[in-house]
Design a protein around this motif. Structure first.
Motif, mmCIF file in Angstrom:
data_model
loop_
_atom_site.group_PDB
_atom_site.id
_atom_site.type_symbol
_atom_site.label_atom_id
_atom_site.label_comp_id
_atom_site.label_asym_id
_atom_site.label_seq_id
_atom_site.Cartn_x
_atom_site.Cartn_y
_atom_site.Cartn_z
ATOM 1 N N ARG A 254 -47.247 1.465 82.076
ATOM 2 C CA ARG A 254 -46.126 1.452 82.812
ATOM 3 C C ARG A 254 -45.149 1.278 81.517
ATOM 4 O O ARG A 254 -45.374 0.852 80.555
ATOM 5 N N PRO A 255 -43.513 1.561 81.666
ATOM 6 C CA PRO A 255 -42.604 1.744 80.645
ATOM 7 C C PRO A 255 -42.173 0.172 80.187
ATOM 8 O O PRO A 255 -42.528 -0.655 80.892
ATOM 9 N N PRO A 256 -41.825 0.083 79.012
ATOM 10 C CA PRO A 256 -41.386 -1.108 78.570
ATOM 11 C C PRO A 256 -40.043 -1.546 79.189
ATOM 12 O O PRO A 256 -39.208 -0.538 79.495
ATOM 13 N N LEU A 257 -39.701 -2.951 79.352
ATOM 14 C CA LEU A 257 -38.518 -3.205 79.870
ATOM 15 C C LEU A 257 -37.533 -3.367 78.835
ATOM 16 O O LEU A 257 -36.360 -3.429 79.324
ATOM 17 N N VAL B 211 -34.286 -22.772 77.634
ATOM 18 C CA VAL B 211 -34.901 -21.837 78.595
ATOM 19 C C VAL B 211 -35.107 -20.666 77.974
ATOM 20 O O VAL B 211 -34.325 -20.115 77.475
ATOM 21 N N ILE B 212 -36.287 -19.858 78.125
ATOM 22 C CA ILE B 212 -36.795 -18.632 77.849
ATOM 23 C C ILE B 212 -37.735 -18.219 78.859
ATOM 24 O O ILE B 212 -38.641 -18.874 79.194
ATOM 25 N N GLY B 213 -37.716 -16.837 79.564
ATOM 26 C CA GLY B 213 -38.763 -16.293 80.213
ATOM 27 C C GLY B 213 -39.582 -15.363 79.562
ATOM 28 O O GLY B 213 -39.476 -14.998 78.230
ATOM 29 N N PHE B 214 -40.733 -15.261 80.204
ATOM 30 C CA PHE B 214 -41.692 -14.115 79.854
ATOM 31 C C PHE B 214 -41.767 -13.142 80.913
ATOM 32 O O PHE B 214 -42.053 -13.511 82.056
ATOM 33 N N ALA B 215 -41.391 -11.742 80.453
ATOM 34 C CA ALA B 215 -41.277 -10.985 81.401
ATOM 35 C C ALA B 215 -42.423 -9.945 80.962
ATOM 36 O O ALA B 215 -42.762 -9.639 79.859
ATOM 37 N N GLY B 216 -42.712 -8.977 81.993
ATOM 38 C CA GLY B 216 -43.680 -8.076 81.943
ATOM 39 C C GLY B 216 -44.372 -7.754 83.282
ATOM 40 O O GLY B 216 -44.484 -8.421 84.072
ATOM 41 N N TRP B 217 -44.915 -6.268 83.094
ATOM 42 C CA TRP B 217 -45.645 -5.850 84.383
ATOM 43 C C TRP B 217 -46.778 -6.776 84.592
ATOM 44 O O TRP B 217 -47.600 -7.231 83.628
ATOM 45 N N SER B 218 -47.433 -6.605 85.864
ATOM 46 C CA SER B 218 -48.560 -7.500 86.330
ATOM 47 C C SER B 218 -49.970 -6.933 85.396
ATOM 48 O O SER B 218 -49.993 -5.731 84.905
ATOM 49 N N GLY B 219 -50.649 -7.905 84.718
ATOM 50 C CA GLY B 219 -51.795 -7.424 83.785
ATOM 51 C C GLY B 219 -51.267 -7.404 82.384
ATOM 52 O O GLY B 219 -52.212 -6.701 81.467
ATOM 53 N N ALA B 220 -50.150 -7.495 82.187
ATOM 54 C CA ALA B 220 -49.550 -7.453 80.476
ATOM 55 C C ALA B 220 -50.087 -8.764 79.721
ATOM 56 O O ALA B 220 -50.345 -8.483 78.595
#
Length: 179
Positions: free
Chosen positions: A119-122, A3-12
């Motif tokens: 937006r700032p990086p996560l 499993v691995i996720g993809f995270a980021g702000w909307s529109g990334a």
């Protein structure tokens, strides 16, 4: 299963990247499943279709099946939203699960970053981010930073950063090691 996720702000560009990445991974012989978090009510069935009519009439669960695919719709109603570990446990065995969203959960993630979002990086605040796919460099990053258009490098990072399903579920349920 890993499993691995993809995270980021909307529109990334998470969905756009996944659209390019999934064929690269399946081309390497992997069976890939995806799990997508939505922040609002959504429908996969259409008004007028039997499944929609059944659900609107009050069925708490509807399964539609054909010779080519099947889908299960579960109405939560006023109950709690399903958790990521609950959803992961429902998946049919495969090689790799790509989770889009759930950015605050403790599973391994690849951050998708686009500077134009403002937006700032996560990744500086999330120790579970194992790599960043970005349209700008982050020389201070503690993880690899890959160009958003380098699908081969991102596929390699995804394969390297994905963790076994059991380990991920244990961590999400508050058991086992955390970073």
């Amino acid at each position: 299963m890993r499993v691995i996720g993809f995270a980021g702000w909307s529109g990334a560009g998470k969905t756009t990247l996944l659209r390019r990445l999934i064929p690269a991974l399946t081309g390497q012989g992997l069976r890939v499943a995806t799990l997508k978090h939505a922040h609002h009510a959504f429908d996969v069935d259409q008004p007028g279709k039997d499944s929609y009519v059944h659900r609107e009439a009050g069925a708490s669960e509807v399964i539609v099946s054909s010779s080519r695919r099947w889908v299960q719709i579960h109405e939560v109603g006023e109950g709690p939203e399903a958790t990521l570990p609950e959803l992961l446990a429902r998946l049919t065995p495969c090689d790799l699960v790509l989770v889009e969203g759930f950015k605050r959960e403790a599973h391994p993630k690849l951050e998708v970053f686009r500077a134009a979002n403002g937006r700032p990086p996560l990744h500086p605040e999330d120790p579970r981010i194992v790599a960043v796919a970005s349209d700008r460099p982050f020389p201070e990053a503690r993880v690899p930073v890959l160009p958003l258009d380098d699908v081969a490098a991102i596929a390699a990072a995804v394969r390297a950063g994905a963790e076994p399903l059991g380990l991920v579920i244990d961590r999400l349920n508050g058991h086992g090691a955390t970073l």
